[in-house]
Design an enzyme around this catalytic site. Structure first.
Site, PDB file in Angstrom:
ATOM      1  N   GLU A 123       0.492 -20.017 -17.132  1.00 43.63           N
ATOM      2  CA  GLU A 123       0.219 -19.913 -15.692  1.00 43.63           C
ATOM      3  C   GLU A 123      -1.011 -20.761 -15.390  1.00 43.63           C
ATOM      4  O   GLU A 123      -1.633 -21.318 -16.302  1.00 43.63           O
ATOM      5  CB  GLU A 123      -0.020 -18.457 -15.300  1.00 43.63           C
ATOM      6  CG  GLU A 123       1.229 -17.607 -15.339  1.00 43.63           C
ATOM      7  CD  GLU A 123       0.944 -16.193 -14.878  1.00 43.63           C
ATOM      8  OE1 GLU A 123       1.195 -15.907 -13.705  1.00 43.63           O
ATOM      9  OE2 GLU A 123       0.449 -15.384 -15.671  1.00 43.63           O
ATOM     10  N   HIS A 244      -3.493 -15.737  -3.511  1.00 42.80           N
ATOM     11  CA  HIS A 244      -2.451 -16.309  -4.370  1.00 42.80           C
ATOM     12  C   HIS A 244      -1.796 -17.457  -3.614  1.00 42.80           C
ATOM     13  O   HIS A 244      -1.407 -17.316  -2.454  1.00 42.80           O
ATOM     14  CB  HIS A 244      -1.405 -15.248  -4.740  1.00 42.80           C
ATOM     15  CG  HIS A 244      -0.568 -15.666  -5.911  1.00 42.80           C
ATOM     16  ND1 HIS A 244       0.328 -16.709  -5.848  1.00 42.80           N
ATOM     17  CD2 HIS A 244      -0.518 -15.197  -7.187  1.00 42.80           C
ATOM     18  CE1 HIS A 244       0.908 -16.858  -7.042  1.00 42.80           C
ATOM     19  NE2 HIS A 244       0.402 -15.952  -7.866  1.00 42.80           N
ATOM     20  N   HIS A 352      -4.650 -11.532  -2.620  1.00 46.37           N
ATOM     21  CA  HIS A 352      -3.941 -11.096  -3.825  1.00 46.37           C
ATOM     22  C   HIS A 352      -4.788 -10.211  -4.735  1.00 46.37           C
ATOM     23  O   HIS A 352      -4.299  -9.221  -5.267  1.00 46.37           O
ATOM     24  CB  HIS A 352      -3.497 -12.345  -4.585  1.00 46.37           C
ATOM     25  CG  HIS A 352      -2.761 -12.073  -5.864  1.00 46.37           C
ATOM     26  ND1 HIS A 352      -1.545 -11.428  -5.898  1.00 46.37           N
ATOM     27  CD2 HIS A 352      -3.060 -12.367  -7.170  1.00 46.37           C
ATOM     28  CE1 HIS A 352      -1.125 -11.338  -7.152  1.00 46.37           C
ATOM     29  NE2 HIS A 352      -2.032 -11.883  -7.942  1.00 46.37           N
ATOM     30  N   ARG A 387     -10.461 -15.045 -10.791  1.00 46.39           N
ATOM     31  CA  ARG A 387      -9.808 -14.515 -12.000  1.00 46.39           C
ATOM     32  C   ARG A 387      -8.755 -15.476 -12.539  1.00 46.39           C
ATOM     33  O   ARG A 387      -7.946 -16.032 -11.789  1.00 46.39           O
ATOM     34  CB  ARG A 387      -9.138 -13.180 -11.681  1.00 46.39           C
ATOM     35  CG  ARG A 387      -8.316 -12.610 -12.814  1.00 46.39           C
ATOM     36  CD  ARG A 387      -7.676 -11.302 -12.421  1.00 46.39           C
ATOM     37  NE  ARG A 387      -6.763 -11.459 -11.328  1.00 46.39           N
ATOM     38  CZ  ARG A 387      -5.437 -11.553 -11.450  1.00 46.39           C
ATOM     39  NH1 ARG A 387      -4.868 -11.505 -12.642  1.00 46.39           N
ATOM     40  NH2 ARG A 387      -4.677 -11.682 -10.387  1.00 46.39           N
TER      41      ARG A 387
HETATM   42  P1  FAD Z   1      -3.242  -0.295  -9.383  1.00 45.37           P
HETATM   43  O1  FAD Z   1      -2.141  -0.617 -10.289  1.00 45.37           O
HETATM   44  O2  FAD Z   1      -3.200  -0.866  -8.012  1.00 45.37           O
HETATM   45  O3  FAD Z   1      -3.310   1.278  -9.280  1.00 45.37           O
HETATM   46  C1  FAD Z   1      -4.192   1.911  -8.383  1.00 45.37           C
HETATM   47  C2  FAD Z   1      -3.822   3.370  -8.293  1.00 45.37           C
HETATM   48  O4  FAD Z   1      -4.790   4.077  -7.545  1.00 45.37           O
HETATM   49  C3  FAD Z   1      -2.486   3.625  -7.604  1.00 45.37           C
HETATM   50  O5  FAD Z   1      -1.849   4.630  -8.337  1.00 45.37           O
HETATM   51  C4  FAD Z   1      -2.902   4.132  -6.222  1.00 45.37           C
HETATM   52  O6  FAD Z   1      -1.938   4.942  -5.607  1.00 45.37           O
HETATM   53  C5  FAD Z   1      -4.135   4.919  -6.592  1.00 45.37           C
HETATM   54  N1  FAD Z   1      -5.094   5.156  -5.504  1.00 45.37           N
HETATM   55  C6  FAD Z   1      -5.596   4.265  -4.625  1.00 45.37           C
HETATM   56  N2  FAD Z   1      -6.486   4.884  -3.805  1.00 45.37           N
HETATM   57  C7  FAD Z   1      -6.520   6.186  -4.180  1.00 45.37           C
HETATM   58  C8  FAD Z   1      -7.226   7.321  -3.720  1.00 45.37           C
HETATM   59  N3  FAD Z   1      -8.079   7.287  -2.691  1.00 45.37           N
HETATM   60  N4  FAD Z   1      -7.008   8.497  -4.335  1.00 45.37           N
HETATM   61  C9  FAD Z   1      -6.119   8.611  -5.365  1.00 45.37           C
HETATM   62  N5  FAD Z   1      -5.422   7.558  -5.842  1.00 45.37           N
HETATM   63  C10 FAD Z   1      -5.626   6.357  -5.263  1.00 45.37           C
HETATM   64  N6  FAD Z   1      -2.102  -9.204 -12.836  1.00 45.37           N
HETATM   65  C11 FAD Z   1      -1.814  -9.674 -14.068  1.00 45.37           C
HETATM   66  O7  FAD Z   1      -2.634  -9.562 -14.984  1.00 45.37           O
HETATM   67  N7  FAD Z   1      -0.611 -10.269 -14.296  1.00 45.37           N
HETATM   68  C12 FAD Z   1       0.330 -10.420 -13.333  1.00 45.37           C
HETATM   69  O8  FAD Z   1       1.396 -10.950 -13.583  1.00 45.37           O
HETATM   70  C13 FAD Z   1       0.045  -9.946 -12.033  1.00 45.37           C
HETATM   71  N8  FAD Z   1       0.932 -10.073 -11.022  1.00 45.37           N
HETATM   72  C14 FAD Z   1       0.682  -9.462  -9.832  1.00 45.37           C
HETATM   73  C15 FAD Z   1       1.663  -9.466  -8.843  1.00 45.37           C
HETATM   74  C16 FAD Z   1       1.460  -8.777  -7.663  1.00 45.37           C
HETATM   75  C17 FAD Z   1       2.525  -8.790  -6.602  1.00 45.37           C
HETATM   76  C18 FAD Z   1       0.242  -8.079  -7.460  1.00 45.37           C
HETATM   77  C19 FAD Z   1       0.006  -7.326  -6.193  1.00 45.37           C
HETATM   78  C20 FAD Z   1      -0.742  -8.107  -8.422  1.00 45.37           C
HETATM   79  C21 FAD Z   1      -0.530  -8.783  -9.617  1.00 45.37           C
HETATM   80  N9  FAD Z   1      -1.500  -8.795 -10.612  1.00 45.37           N
HETATM   81  C22 FAD Z   1      -1.203  -9.309 -11.839  1.00 45.37           C
HETATM   82  C23 FAD Z   1      -2.734  -8.046 -10.456  1.00 45.37           C
HETATM   83  C24 FAD Z   1      -2.569  -6.696 -11.168  1.00 45.37           C
HETATM   84  O9  FAD Z   1      -1.249  -6.236 -10.985  1.00 45.37           O
HETATM   85  C25 FAD Z   1      -3.519  -5.668 -10.649  1.00 45.37           C
HETATM   86  O10 FAD Z   1      -4.807  -6.190 -10.544  1.00 45.37           O
HETATM   87  C26 FAD Z   1      -3.532  -4.478 -11.615  1.00 45.37           C
HETATM   88  O11 FAD Z   1      -2.244  -3.971 -11.763  1.00 45.37           O
HETATM   89  C27 FAD Z   1      -4.452  -3.428 -11.076  1.00 45.37           C
HETATM   90  O12 FAD Z   1      -4.301  -2.277 -11.852  1.00 45.37           O
HETATM   91  P2  FAD Z   1      -5.148  -1.010 -11.473  1.00 45.37           P
HETATM   92  O13 FAD Z   1      -4.738   0.062 -12.399  1.00 45.37           O
HETATM   93  O14 FAD Z   1      -6.560  -1.370 -11.365  1.00 45.37           O
HETATM   94  O15 FAD Z   1      -4.657  -0.659  -9.970  1.00 45.37           O
HETATM   95  C1  SIN Z   2       1.620 -14.276 -10.816  1.00 46.15           C
HETATM   96  O1  SIN Z   2       2.588 -13.880 -11.461  1.00 46.15           O
HETATM   97  O2  SIN Z   2       1.536 -15.393 -10.297  1.00 46.15           O
HETATM   98  C2  SIN Z   2       0.469 -13.349 -10.649  1.00 46.15           C
HETATM   99  C3  SIN Z   2      -0.303 -13.339 -11.877  1.00 46.15           C
HETATM  100  C4  SIN Z   2      -1.650 -12.714 -11.669  1.00 46.15           C
HETATM  101  O3  SIN Z   2      -2.032 -12.356 -10.567  1.00 46.15           O
HETATM  102  O4  SIN Z   2      -2.349 -12.598 -12.674  1.00 46.15           O
END
Ligand code: FAD
Ligand code: SIN
Length: 536
Positions: A123, A244, A352, A387
């Protein structure tokens, strides 16, 4: 300061509360169990909601032949544009491969090449093929599935769904000892209650919903960063919002979560072209279409301005077996009337990822004793000003493990919440769209002093729309307001362009700005900001 909410009507206790059920929260909860601590995992919607399940491209880790953590480090530092905390990057890239192996041991299944090895793709910003993926472009769904299955198998982790953490509870000594929660539940746990614990981990994900168009799901309202800020914790780097480059453009009037076209599609050979069919990234950067994300996003923005078009195009027509390699993206293109095997995909940048967040040390500790932050909510400094693709899932895995180790080693006795004397505040849900549009227009991919000042004025006007009717929408919009204000203030302060922060009035990167902007509410409840040296 805290949000206006009803008086807690019930209490629940555990050793540790983990807020959020994405990769960060689930990993932390599971690792805490090896020290036998009881865990309460609260999550504001269904347990599988959050950004994690939407992740497409994959997880970056130096697992391929000839690849090394050191090379992964170099790419991470280049993407981070001089603002990465080098020790945090070292932790990420050296502990990353083991964290991924542990995820595989927990049941996650990644795609394999014809020879049976884990298939690795590339990527933006990566000089090596080092991205593991699952289900073609459904990596997050597989990570989420595997971790959820492990959590559901563990009797020591209690899960409460539809449980929104409102604010942190602190003892008279200033230690975090729980949270206030709103639960849409049944029986005794319904409405506002208190969850008490000896340590609290915020893993509430990103804040993409601050903007009108985002790849983030509806739950990504930055609640954890806002509650940490209200509790007095330091936040850092929030001006570095990653846009993004390739989000499926459908209509400018659409808001909320928009379909992503993964960078991995460019990793497999797709090319960005403008309205005249010119492959505009060619010659702009040695990595062309796979330049770091900020560079591609800003170039797309310039192309859109020049041609007065709401999008550019992604040419995927030369990719072999598109539908098999990218089934999720194929389905969402087809659902929107585009066949990516034959037609160009209209794409434009959308918010993003938040590279900043609650400032933490290498063990995930915030500036408040007993309070930890993990995943996208946290700012470890590993991402610097931008990032590197697929480093986010990895960060949740690596730092979730570190946090659980630190909690187990330093767990304090349960303390009593102090009687709160702080001011309550709550804004009306009606301001949400105006706030999001103001942020997209004035604090988006390209900012300048005038656009940021106008946005700040709009935010100040919106703050007059208070509410005395606590509800989920009001708590969320109040959080969005606090974060929008923090982003704009930091973006105004940083008079340079770097990583994902582009100022048209300060187009150059400045050596004077190898600094981190750290914000918090001081003891008098006054907003304060300071500059910190970056640990290079
Ligand atoms: P999240 O997975 O967002 O989880 C947050 C949790 O907190 C959820 O369960 C939510 O409901 C809960 N929550 C929120 N507020 C509250 C509250 N007040 N009280 C209780 N619960 C709450 N990253 C990569 O490394 N590779 C990828 O390929 C990639 N692709 C992506 C594609 C998309 C479409 C998106 C949106 C992001 C992508 N990212 C990718 C980024 C990555 O997915 C996220 O940064 C990562 O999953 C975040 O994980 P997290 O556990 O911090 O948060
Ligand atoms: C993507 O698949 O382009 C998202 C990857 C990322 O946010 O790390």
């Amino acid at each position: 300061m805290k949000l206006l909410a009803g008086k807690p009507g019930w209490t629940v206790t555990a050793d540790v509360i983990v807020i959020g059920s994405g990769v960060a929260g689930l990993t932390t909860a599971l690792n805490l169990r090896s020290s036998n601590l009881s865990v309460l995992l609260v999550t504001k919607a269904r347990i599988d909601e959050g950004s994690t399940k939407w992740a497409q491209g994959g997880i970056a880790a130096a697992l391929g032949p000839g690849d090394t953590p050191d090379q992964h480090k170099k790419d991470t530092l280049i993407a981070g544009a001089g603002l990465c905390d080098v020790a945090a990057v070292d932790v990420l890239v050296t502990e990353g491969p083991e964290a991924v192996r542990k995820l595989i041991a927990r049941g996650a299944v990644f795609d394999k090449s014809d020879s049976g090895e884990i298939a690795l793709t590339r990527e933006g910003g990566h000089l090596r093929n080092r991205i593991l993926h699952a289900g073609g472009d459904a990596t997050g769904a597989e990570v989420s599935r595997a971790l959820l299955a492990a959590v559901q198998d563990d009797d020591g982790i209690e899960v409460i769904e539809n449980a929104l953490a409102i604010d942190v509870l602190k003892s008279d000594a200033g230690r975090v000892c729980g949270v206030t929660l709103h639960v849409i539940g049944a029986g005794s746990r319904d409405g506002v209650g208190r969850a008490l614990a000896r340590a609290v981990v915020i893993a509430t994900g990103g804040l993409g919903q601050v903007y009108a168009q985002t790849t983030n799901p509806a739950v990504s309202t930055g609640d954890g960063v806002a509650l940490a800020l209200r509790a007095g914790a330091e936040i850092a780097d929030v001006e570095f919002i990653q846009f993004h480059p390739t989000v499926l453009w459908r209509d400018d009037s659409l808001s909320g979560q928009q379909p992503l076209i993964s960078e991995a599609v460019r990793g497999e050979g797709a090319e960005l072209v403008n309205d005249k069919g010119i492959h505009f990234m060619k010659g702009k950067h040695p990595q062309g279409d796979l330049a770091p994300r900020d560079i591609v996003a800003i170039e797309i923005f310039k192309q859109m301005k020049e041609s007065n078009s709401p999008h550019v195009w992604l040419d995927t027509t030369k990719i072999k077996d598109f539908a098999d390699r990218f089934p999720t993206i194929f389905a969402s293109c087809i659902a929107n009337g585009i066949d990516p095997r034959k037609q160009l995909i209209p794409v434009s940048p959308a918010s993003h990822y938040s590279s900043g967040g609650v400032k933490v040390d290498l063990m995930g500790r915030t500036s408040i004793p007993g309070l930890y932050a993990c995943g996208e909510t946290a700012c470890t400094g590993a991402h610097g000003a931008n990032r590197l693709a697929s480093n986010s899932l990895l960060e949740g895995l690596v730092f979730g493990t570190r946090i659980s180790t630190d909690i187990a080693a330093n767990i304090a006795p349960q303390s009593e919440p102090s009687k709160s004397t702080s001011n309550d505040f709550l804004l009306s849900p009606a301001i949400k769209m105006t706030l999001q549009l103001a942020m997209s227009q004035g604090a988006g991919v390209m900012r300048n002093e005038q656009s940021l000042r106008e946005t700040l004025t709009t935010l100040e006007q919106l703050s007059a729309h208070t509410s005395n009717e606590p509800c989920i929408e009001a708590w969320e919009v109040s959080n969005l307001y606090l974060l929008a204000t923090a982003i704009v203030k930091a973006a105004l302060e940083r008079c340079e362009s770097r990583g994902s922060h582009w100022r048209s009035d300060f187009a150059d990167t400045s050596n004077q700005w190898v600094k981190r902007i750290v914000q918090n509410y001081d003891e008098d409840g006054k907003w304060s900001s300071k500059l910190e040296d970056v640990k290079l």
